[in-house]
Design a protein around this motif. Structure first.
Motif, PDB file in Angstrom:
ATOM      1  N   GLY A  99       0.776  -1.229   0.000  1.00 47.51           N
ATOM      2  CA  GLY A  99       0.000   0.000   0.000  1.00 47.51           C
ATOM      3  C   GLY A  99       0.806   1.278   0.000  1.00 47.51           C
ATOM      4  O   GLY A  99       0.493   2.225  -0.721  1.00 47.51           O
ATOM      5  N   LEU A 100       1.847   1.297   0.798  1.00 45.73           N
ATOM      6  CA  LEU A 100       2.597   2.542   0.949  1.00 45.73           C
ATOM      7  C   LEU A 100       3.476   2.866  -0.246  1.00 45.73           C
ATOM      8  O   LEU A 100       3.944   3.996  -0.383  1.00 45.73           O
ATOM      9  N   ILE A 101       3.692   1.892  -1.138  1.00 44.61           N
ATOM     10  CA  ILE A 101       4.500   2.185  -2.326  1.00 44.61           C
ATOM     11  C   ILE A 101       3.762   3.117  -3.276  1.00 44.61           C
ATOM     12  O   ILE A 101       4.378   3.751  -4.126  1.00 44.61           O
ATOM     13  N   PHE A 102       2.445   3.208  -3.132  1.00 46.79           N
ATOM     14  CA  PHE A 102       1.663   4.116  -3.958  1.00 46.79           C
ATOM     15  C   PHE A 102       1.570   5.507  -3.338  1.00 46.79           C
ATOM     16  O   PHE A 102       1.131   6.446  -3.984  1.00 46.79           O
ATOM     17  N   VAL A 103       1.966   5.625  -2.069  1.00 45.52           N
ATOM     18  CA  VAL A 103       1.865   6.890  -1.355  1.00 45.52           C
ATOM     19  C   VAL A 103       3.194   7.642  -1.354  1.00 45.52           C
ATOM     20  O   VAL A 103       3.234   8.836  -1.614  1.00 45.52           O
ATOM     21  N   PHE A 104       4.274   6.926  -1.042  1.00 45.57           N
ATOM     22  CA  PHE A 104       5.587   7.551  -0.914  1.00 45.57           C
ATOM     23  C   PHE A 104       6.415   7.323  -2.167  1.00 45.57           C
ATOM     24  O   PHE A 104       6.517   6.195  -2.652  1.00 45.57           O
ATOM     25  N   HIS A 105       7.045   8.362  -2.662  1.00 42.68           N
ATOM     26  CA  HIS A 105       7.852   8.248  -3.877  1.00 42.68           C
ATOM     27  C   HIS A 105       9.267   7.780  -3.539  1.00 42.68           C
ATOM     28  O   HIS A 105       9.749   7.940  -2.420  1.00 42.68           O
ATOM     29  N   LEU A 106       9.917   7.186  -4.546  1.00 47.10           N
ATOM     30  CA  LEU A 106      11.290   6.704  -4.364  1.00 47.10           C
ATOM     31  C   LEU A 106      12.298   7.824  -4.563  1.00 47.10           C
ATOM     32  O   LEU A 106      13.224   7.974  -3.789  1.00 47.10           O
ATOM     33  N   TRP A 107      12.121   8.581  -5.640  1.00 45.11           N
ATOM     34  CA  TRP A 107      12.998   9.719  -5.893  1.00 45.11           C
ATOM     35  C   TRP A 107      12.343  10.670  -6.873  1.00 45.11           C
ATOM     36  O   TRP A 107      11.325  10.366  -7.473  1.00 45.11           O
ATOM     37  N   VAL A 108      12.955  11.831  -7.012  1.00 47.53           N
ATOM     38  CA  VAL A 108      12.517  12.851  -7.965  1.00 47.53           C
ATOM     39  C   VAL A 108      13.690  13.104  -8.902  1.00 47.53           C
ATOM     40  O   VAL A 108      14.821  13.303  -8.464  1.00 47.53           O
ATOM     41  N   THR A 109      13.434  13.095 -10.203  1.00 43.04           N
ATOM     42  CA  THR A 109      14.503  13.305 -11.177  1.00 43.04           C
ATOM     43  C   THR A 109      14.783  14.800 -11.339  1.00 43.04           C
ATOM     44  O   THR A 109      14.114  15.643 -10.749  1.00 43.04           O
ATOM     45  N   ASN A 110      15.788  15.099 -12.168  1.00 36.26           N
ATOM     46  CA  ASN A 110      16.171  16.497 -12.387  1.00 36.26           C
ATOM     47  C   ASN A 110      15.072  17.327 -13.023  1.00 36.26           C
ATOM     48  O   ASN A 110      14.952  18.516 -12.766  1.00 36.26           O
ATOM     49  N   ASP A 111      14.259  16.706 -13.871  1.00 35.87           N
ATOM     50  CA  ASP A 111      13.180  17.452 -14.527  1.00 35.87           C
ATOM     51  C   ASP A 111      11.869  17.396 -13.726  1.00 35.87           C
ATOM     52  O   ASP A 111      10.794  17.519 -14.288  1.00 35.87           O
ATOM     53  N   GLU A 112      11.998  17.191 -12.387  1.00 37.00           N
ATOM     54  CA  GLU A 112      10.869  17.219 -11.446  1.00 37.00           C
ATOM     55  C   GLU A 112       9.855  16.105 -11.682  1.00 37.00           C
ATOM     56  O   GLU A 112       8.677  16.266 -11.364  1.00 37.00           O
ATOM     57  N   THR A 113      10.267  15.001 -12.257  1.00 38.59           N
ATOM     58  CA  THR A 113       9.393  13.842 -12.412  1.00 38.59           C
ATOM     59  C   THR A 113       9.485  12.998 -11.149  1.00 38.59           C
ATOM     60  O   THR A 113      10.565  12.602 -10.739  1.00 38.59           O
ATOM     61  N   VAL A 114       8.342  12.720 -10.543  1.00 37.44           N
ATOM     62  CA  VAL A 114       8.301  11.921  -9.322  1.00 37.44           C
ATOM     63  C   VAL A 114       8.221  10.448  -9.719  1.00 37.44           C
ATOM     64  O   VAL A 114       7.340  10.042 -10.475  1.00 37.44           O
ATOM     65  N   ILE A 115       9.154   9.647  -9.200  1.00 35.58           N
ATOM     66  CA  ILE A 115       9.213   8.229  -9.526  1.00 35.58           C
ATOM     67  C   ILE A 115       8.701   7.427  -8.333  1.00 35.58           C
ATOM     68  O   ILE A 115       9.249   7.503  -7.235  1.00 35.58           O
ATOM     69  N   PHE A 116       7.635   6.676  -8.563  1.00 36.87           N
ATOM     70  CA  PHE A 116       7.100   5.762  -7.564  1.00 36.87           C
ATOM     71  C   PHE A 116       7.579   4.351  -7.880  1.00 36.87           C
ATOM     72  O   PHE A 116       8.153   4.108  -8.938  1.00 36.87           O
ATOM     73  N   GLN A 133       5.848   1.748  -8.633  1.00 32.03           N
ATOM     74  CA  GLN A 133       5.138   1.129  -9.751  1.00 32.03           C
ATOM     75  C   GLN A 133       5.644   1.629 -11.099  1.00 32.03           C
ATOM     76  O   GLN A 133       5.343   1.044 -12.131  1.00 32.03           O
ATOM     77  N   ASP A 134       6.440   2.689 -11.109  1.00 31.79           N
ATOM     78  CA  ASP A 134       7.011   3.192 -12.354  1.00 31.79           C
ATOM     79  C   ASP A 134       8.213   2.379 -12.804  1.00 31.79           C
ATOM     80  O   ASP A 134       8.554   2.381 -13.983  1.00 31.79           O
ATOM     81  N   LYS A 135       8.881   1.718 -11.886  1.00 27.80           N
ATOM     82  CA  LYS A 135      10.042   0.880 -12.188  1.00 27.80           C
ATOM     83  C   LYS A 135       9.669  -0.570 -11.900  1.00 27.80           C
ATOM     84  O   LYS A 135       9.422  -0.947 -10.754  1.00 27.80           O
ATOM     85  N   LEU A 136       9.634  -1.405 -12.924  1.00 24.61           N
ATOM     86  CA  LEU A 136       9.138  -2.776 -12.807  1.00 24.61           C
ATOM     87  C   LEU A 136       9.903  -3.638 -11.800  1.00 24.61           C
ATOM     88  O   LEU A 136       9.267  -4.348 -11.018  1.00 24.61           O
ATOM     89  N   PRO A 137      11.240  -3.615 -11.764  1.00 25.52           N
ATOM     90  CA  PRO A 137      11.924  -4.477 -10.777  1.00 25.52           C
ATOM     91  C   PRO A 137      11.573  -4.126  -9.328  1.00 25.52           C
ATOM     92  O   PRO A 137      11.374  -5.013  -8.498  1.00 25.52           O
ATOM     93  N   PHE A 138      11.471  -2.833  -9.027  1.00 28.42           N
ATOM     94  CA  PHE A 138      11.102  -2.425  -7.676  1.00 28.42           C
ATOM     95  C   PHE A 138       9.672  -2.826  -7.361  1.00 28.42           C
ATOM     96  O   PHE A 138       9.370  -3.298  -6.269  1.00 28.42           O
ATOM     97  N   PHE A 139       8.794  -2.624  -8.331  1.00 28.57           N
ATOM     98  CA  PHE A 139       7.387  -2.962  -8.129  1.00 28.57           C
ATOM     99  C   PHE A 139       7.215  -4.456  -7.888  1.00 28.57           C
ATOM    100  O   PHE A 139       6.476  -4.870  -6.998  1.00 28.57           O
TER     101      PHE A 139
END
Length: 136
Positions: free
Chosen positions: A19-36, A38-44
């Motif tokens: 549940g919390l993987i959808f709430v808290f982000h892993l990192w933010v890239t240089n162009d202000e894209t928030v990465i959760f 579920q955006d990266k398949l191995p982590f998900f």
């Protein structure tokens, strides 16, 4: 047997991983894209496997030894996930991809603590059953 304390710990670990993987982000890239996650398949997939393993472990209450082993496997899976996050955050030089680390990178630590508490309670139950069997 959802009234046992290890079931509560395992349910919290599953909620953390699923549940919390959808709430808290892993990192933010240089162009202000928030990465959760579920955006990266191995982590998900790793978080999904950890949550599923926690849920499966809850319903194996009749086989405490298997429940204990699956809890240990889940702890190892979370250590690998945490190690990969540490490697990712320390290996990047400067501001190449990750601009800001998120709190989602620390979710495996919460899962490890909850799973360790659940394993401690499972071991306590197993020791109690062994002591009662000795008295018979």
């Amino acid at each position: 047997m959802l009234q046992r304390i290890q079931s509560v710990f395992l349910l919290l670990a599953a909620g953390n991983a699923l549940g919390l993987i959808f709430v808290f982000h892993l990192w933010v890239t240089n162009d202000e894209t928030v990465i959760f996650a579920q955006d990266k398949l191995p982590f998900f997939l790793a978080f999904l496997a950890s949550g599923a393993l926690s849920l499966i472990t809850i319903f194996l209450f009749k086989n405490r030894k298997l429940q204990f082993v699956l809890g240990r496997l889940n702890i190892i899976l979370n250590f690998f996930l945490l190690g990969f996050f540490v490697y990712l955050s320390l290996n990047l030089s400067g501001e190449t991809e990750v601009s800001e680390k998120g709190i989602g990178m620390f979710l495996p630590i919460v899962s490890i603590v909850l799973l360790a508490l659940a394993n401690k309670a499972i071991k306590k139950d197993e020791d109690l059953v062994k002591s009662v069997d000795r008295l018979r």
